[in-house]
Design a protein around this motif. Sequence first.
Motif, short mmCIF file in Angstrom:
data_model
loop_
_atom_site.label_atom_id
_atom_site.label_comp_id
_atom_site.label_asym_id
_atom_site.label_seq_id
_atom_site.Cartn_x
_atom_site.Cartn_y
_atom_site.Cartn_z
N GLU A 1 0.83 -1.19 0.00
CA GLU A 1 0.00 0.00 0.00
C GLU A 1 0.87 1.25 0.00
O GLU A 1 1.99 1.24 0.51
N GLY B 1 -4.00 0.56 -2.57
CA GLY B 1 -3.38 -0.75 -2.64
C GLY B 1 -2.97 -1.07 -4.06
O GLY B 1 -3.71 -0.79 -5.01
N GLU C 1 -8.41 1.80 -1.30
CA GLU C 1 -8.89 0.88 -0.27
C GLU C 1 -9.61 1.57 0.88
O GLU C 1 -10.24 0.91 1.71
N PRO D 1 -4.84 -0.15 6.13
CA PRO D 1 -5.68 -1.12 5.41
C PRO D 1 -6.24 -2.20 6.33
O PRO D 1 -5.62 -2.55 7.34
N THR E 1 -8.70 -5.34 1.87
CA THR E 1 -7.68 -6.04 1.08
C THR E 1 -8.29 -7.18 0.28
O THR E 1 -7.99 -7.37 -0.90
#
Length: 205
Positions: free
Chosen positions: A36, A66, A79, A84, A89
């Motif tokens: 990321e 991401g 994202e 995250p 994800t």
Amino acid sequence: NRNAVSTTKYWVRKLFLLIDGVQDGILLGGKVWVDETFIKVRKGDVEKRPDGKSMRGLSRNKMCIGCAWDGKNLVCVMEGFGKPSKKHTWESFSSHIKEGSRLIHDGDNSHSILVDGLRLSEEVHTTKETKGLKDKENPMNPINEQHAMLKKFLRSLPGFKREDIQNYLNFFSFIASNPDEDTLEKVKILLKLVFENPKILRYRG
């Protein structure tokens, strides 16, 4: 050039409409790097703590982008904000990575859901391990290079609307994927989309 700003915005909107969904069919395989990167929200959207001080670290003031790269194709997804999560994800990359591939990542906890859910082998290189390494010695360099180019691309558009970020990521993915492909071939792909999948956007729209 000398056309009106409104005309340029119209052209950009048409381009975004044309490449909407351009990443949908990307399936990465073999060695896949995932990581990321973060960009700041607009100054007017910055949130501060109750005491008036700026939030530190990966706060809601950082947009999380991401990226996944297999040396040929690139997937870029907005994202959310801050650190995250496993949920984001999985939603971002689960449909873009072949089962059984080898995931190369920095050990962030959010990546574990891809390893388990897609039955991937993994290669972990923590930030502590790679800090200070020369690019050619850094096993995370392939994805770091994509991040560097993405940020250079976004910095060249200082006035871009943050709410349009996924459109810009779609465009960057189209540019960065298949790096050995001639630029003219990419233009031909866009023209092919125009004729095979026509969409209409009125100027007043």
